[in-house]
Design a protein around this motif. Structure first.
Motif, PDB file in Angstrom:
ATOM      1  N   SER A  10      41.259  51.032  20.366  1.00  0.00           N
ATOM      2  CA  SER A  10      41.564  51.160  18.938  1.00  0.00           C
ATOM      3  C   SER A  10      42.913  51.839  18.726  1.00  0.00           C
ATOM      4  O   SER A  10      43.433  51.862  17.606  1.00  0.00           O
ATOM      5  N   GLY A  11      43.457  52.402  19.815  1.00  0.00           N
ATOM      6  CA  GLY A  11      44.765  53.039  19.703  1.00  0.00           C
ATOM      7  C   GLY A  11      45.111  53.796  20.968  1.00  0.00           C
ATOM      8  O   GLY A  11      44.414  53.698  21.995  1.00  0.00           O
ATOM      9  N   PHE A  12      46.190  54.566  20.891  1.00  0.00           N
ATOM     10  CA  PHE A  12      46.666  55.357  22.019  1.00  0.00           C
ATOM     11  C   PHE A  12      46.939  56.786  21.554  1.00  0.00           C
ATOM     12  O   PHE A  12      47.459  57.002  20.449  1.00  0.00           O
ATOM     13  N   ARG A  13      46.611  57.714  22.402  1.00  0.00           N
ATOM     14  CA  ARG A  13      46.848  59.132  22.127  1.00  0.00           C
ATOM     15  C   ARG A  13      48.038  59.580  22.980  1.00  0.00           C
ATOM     16  O   ARG A  13      47.993  59.499  24.215  1.00  0.00           O
ATOM     17  N   LEU A  14      49.113  60.033  22.327  1.00  0.00           N
ATOM     18  CA  LEU A  14      50.341  60.438  23.006  1.00  0.00           C
ATOM     19  C   LEU A  14      50.492  61.953  22.905  1.00  0.00           C
ATOM     20  O   LEU A  14      50.449  62.518  21.805  1.00  0.00           O
ATOM     21  N   GLU A  15      50.663  62.619  24.054  1.00  0.00           N
ATOM     22  CA  GLU A  15      50.775  64.081  24.096  1.00  0.00           C
ATOM     23  C   GLU A  15      52.041  64.499  24.820  1.00  0.00           C
ATOM     24  O   GLU A  15      52.588  63.752  25.639  1.00  0.00           O
ATOM     25  N   ARG A  16      52.496  65.712  24.531  1.00  0.00           N
ATOM     26  CA  ARG A  16      53.759  66.209  25.090  1.00  0.00           C
ATOM     27  C   ARG A  16      53.645  67.706  25.351  1.00  0.00           C
ATOM     28  O   ARG A  16      52.950  68.431  24.635  1.00  0.00           O
ATOM     29  N   LEU A  30      48.513  56.384  18.018  1.00  0.00           N
ATOM     30  CA  LEU A  30      49.189  55.129  17.712  1.00  0.00           C
ATOM     31  C   LEU A  30      48.190  53.973  17.637  1.00  0.00           C
ATOM     32  O   LEU A  30      47.129  54.017  18.275  1.00  0.00           O
ATOM     33  N   PRO A  31      48.509  52.939  16.879  1.00  0.00           N
ATOM     34  CA  PRO A  31      47.588  51.798  16.746  1.00  0.00           C
ATOM     35  C   PRO A  31      47.422  51.037  18.061  1.00  0.00           C
ATOM     36  O   PRO A  31      48.191  51.206  19.004  1.00  0.00           O
ATOM     37  N   ALA A  32      46.441  50.165  18.097  1.00  0.00           N
ATOM     38  CA  ALA A  32      46.205  49.305  19.263  1.00  0.00           C
ATOM     39  C   ALA A  32      47.413  48.410  19.504  1.00  0.00           C
ATOM     40  O   ALA A  32      48.149  48.060  18.571  1.00  0.00           O
ATOM     41  N   TYR A  50      55.278  63.990  29.243  1.00  0.00           N
ATOM     42  CA  TYR A  50      54.463  63.165  28.363  1.00  0.00           C
ATOM     43  C   TYR A  50      53.279  62.581  29.135  1.00  0.00           C
ATOM     44  O   TYR A  50      53.355  62.372  30.340  1.00  0.00           O
ATOM     45  N   ARG A  51      52.196  62.297  28.387  1.00  0.00           N
ATOM     46  CA  ARG A  51      51.086  61.545  28.942  1.00  0.00           C
ATOM     47  C   ARG A  51      50.433  60.746  27.807  1.00  0.00           C
ATOM     48  O   ARG A  51      50.531  61.108  26.627  1.00  0.00           O
ATOM     49  N   VAL A  52      49.785  59.644  28.188  1.00  0.00           N
ATOM     50  CA  VAL A  52      49.185  58.740  27.211  1.00  0.00           C
ATOM     51  C   VAL A  52      47.790  58.370  27.696  1.00  0.00           C
ATOM     52  O   VAL A  52      47.561  58.219  28.908  1.00  0.00           O
ATOM     53  N   CYS A  53      46.850  58.223  26.764  1.00  0.00           N
ATOM     54  CA  CYS A  53      45.551  57.640  27.086  1.00  0.00           C
ATOM     55  C   CYS A  53      45.184  56.657  25.975  1.00  0.00           C
ATOM     56  O   CYS A  53      45.676  56.754  24.845  1.00  0.00           O
ATOM     57  N   SER A  54      44.351  55.689  26.303  1.00  0.00           N
ATOM     58  CA  SER A  54      43.856  54.755  25.293  1.00  0.00           C
ATOM     59  C   SER A  54      42.536  55.287  24.745  1.00  0.00           C
ATOM     60  O   SER A  54      41.784  55.983  25.441  1.00  0.00           O
ATOM     61  N   ILE A  55      42.261  54.967  23.486  1.00  0.00           N
ATOM     62  CA  ILE A  55      41.041  55.450  22.842  1.00  0.00           C
ATOM     63  C   ILE A  55      40.324  54.285  22.176  1.00  0.00           C
ATOM     64  O   ILE A  55      40.923  53.267  21.820  1.00  0.00           O
ATOM     65  N   ASN A  56      39.019  54.457  22.037  1.00  0.00           N
ATOM     66  CA  ASN A  56      38.183  53.501  21.304  1.00  0.00           C
ATOM     67  C   ASN A  56      37.134  54.322  20.579  1.00  0.00           C
ATOM     68  O   ASN A  56      36.134  54.729  21.168  1.00  0.00           O
ATOM     69  N   GLY A  57      37.429  54.616  19.332  1.00  0.00           N
ATOM     70  CA  GLY A  57      36.546  55.507  18.595  1.00  0.00           C
ATOM     71  C   GLY A  57      36.630  56.909  19.163  1.00  0.00           C
ATOM     72  O   GLY A  57      37.701  57.498  19.272  1.00  0.00           O
ATOM     73  N   THR A  58      35.473  57.443  19.594  1.00  0.00           N
ATOM     74  CA  THR A  58      35.450  58.787  20.187  1.00  0.00           C
ATOM     75  C   THR A  58      35.617  58.751  21.695  1.00  0.00           C
ATOM     76  O   THR A  58      35.660  59.807  22.336  1.00  0.00           O
ATOM     77  N   LEU A  59      35.674  57.547  22.274  1.00  0.00           N
ATOM     78  CA  LEU A  59      35.828  57.415  23.719  1.00  0.00           C
ATOM     79  C   LEU A  59      37.309  57.335  24.073  1.00  0.00           C
ATOM     80  O   LEU A  59      38.119  56.840  23.282  1.00  0.00           O
ATOM     81  N   GLN A  60      37.653  57.804  25.267  1.00  0.00           N
ATOM     82  CA  GLN A  60      39.038  57.689  25.699  1.00  0.00           C
ATOM     83  C   GLN A  60      39.104  57.448  27.198  1.00  0.00           C
ATOM     84  O   GLN A  60      38.194  57.816  27.952  1.00  0.00           O
ATOM     85  N   SER A  61      40.185  56.841  27.638  1.00  0.00           N
ATOM     86  CA  SER A  61      40.422  56.582  29.053  1.00  0.00           C
ATOM     87  C   SER A  61      40.964  57.841  29.716  1.00  0.00           C
ATOM     88  O   SER A  61      41.188  58.875  29.066  1.00  0.00           O
TER      89      SER A  61
END
Length: 336
Positions: A10-16, A30-32, A50-61
């Motif tokens: 459903s989107g991506f979580r970007l952290e720094r 960010l959007p899908a 930086y690091r990124v993970c994908s998310i789907n609702g409350t779940l994340q990679s």
């Protein structure tokens, strides 16, 4: 940038984080199907991760492995530069304290002034107001986002002039500090004797056997070689030192370097301070690679059509440019 390997996010979580051993902060969700983000740097820190993970609702990679990025304006040789014109935010006639990152220990003795030296525009004025009864040492400096390590060298340069009659004793100069804030050395201009000397962390004065004149505009250039813990200097185009120690007790390997330079005004006769002052302009702090630069790693290639390819790789430390070659299958000839 990153690659999208899922079809159900459903989107991506970007952290720094800024530097090592800091907590991760969320920059954006960010959007899908988005695979890039343009980050606007928030401060002058040298290193971002930086690091990124994908998310789907409350779940994340799982997160990607962290990647680092230099602030883009550190990719060229110039690291810190100030000529004090109004476009840089230094307001003429006012204390430099908290102007554009500068700090002064005494606002009365560290101001930006206009046109006191011909053809140099605005200058930083240090000293000139006598002793305020509290602080015989006044300074102005800017902390530079600067890491010159063992496989590099640094160069400091400035134009300056000392104004006044030289009586009583007032001294001016530049002090250099290491990555951990430790004192390295100072080069000092004695307004009474019109002599240049220096001292490092043994606090013993060393004469450079070179005089200077009040009122004249001078050029100073200092080159630091961190691999052998030495510095050399040129004054008005002539060599005045070739292999002085940066510090008698240098920092451990991996942490040697220059963090900031300080301009200062010292009053030696507190009962009878002078009205001398120093004007400083065109401060510059640079770093240069002197060893073989790090090789690029993680080379990837992807097609952008029938006639275009995109190459991606990880940047090395102190790389100034890249040489790219191509060959065809079965050939031993490489073409730039």
């Amino acid at each position: 940038t990153w690659q999208d390997h899922s079809n159900n996010e459903s989107g991506f979580r970007l952290e720094r984080i800024s530097g090592f051993d800091q907590p991760w902060e969320l920059i954006e969700v960010l959007p899908a199907n988005v695979t890039s983000y343009n980050d606007v740097y928030q401060d002058d820190s040298f290193l971002y991760l930086y690091r990124v993970c994908s998310i789907n609702g409350t779940l994340q990679s799982n997160y990607t492995e962290p990647v680092d990025s230099y602030n883009p304006w550190l990719e060229n040789e110039e690291v810190f530069y100030a000529n004090f014109d109004d476009s840089q935010g230094y307001r003429s006639g006012q204390d430099v304290h908290e102007q554009n990152g500068w700090i002064s220990s005494n606002g009365l003795n560290a101001r930006v002034v206009s046109n006191e030296l011909p053809n140099l525009g605005n200058q930083l004025r240090v000293g000139g107001n006598g002793y305020d009864g509290n602080d015989p040492y006044n300074s102005a400096f800017k902390v530079a986002p600067y890491f010159a390590q063992d496989n590099s060298r640094a160069k400091f340069s400035s134009k300056f002039s000392v104004k006044g009659n030289g009586d009583p004793i007032d001294n001016f100069g530049f002090t250099f500090y290491g990555l951990e804030g430790e004192f390295l050395f100072a080069i000092d201009f004695d307004a009474e004797r019109e002599e240049i000397k220096y001292y490092n962390d043994d606090w013993a004065w060393k004469d450079l056997n070179r005089a200077f004149s009040l009122e004249f505009v001078h050029d100073l250039e200092i080159v630091f070689n961190f691999s052998d813990n030495t510095w050399s200097a040129r004054f008005n185009g002539q060599t005045i030192e070739t292999s002085a120690k940066i510090a008698n007790a240098p920092a451990s390997v991996g942490s040697r370097g220059m963090y900031y330079v300080e301009t200062y005004y010292s009053i030696f006769d507190q009962n009878n301070p002078g009205s001398n002052y120093m004007l400083v302009d065109e401060l510059r702090l640079e770093q240069f690679a002197v060893d073989v630069p790090d090789a690029p790693t993680e080379l990837e290639v992807s097609s952008l059509g029938s006639d275009r390819m995109l190459l991606l790789w990880a940047d090395g430390f102190l790389v100034e440019s890249y040489h790219i070659e191509r060959t065809t299958s079965g050939s031993d000839d490489w073409v730039e």
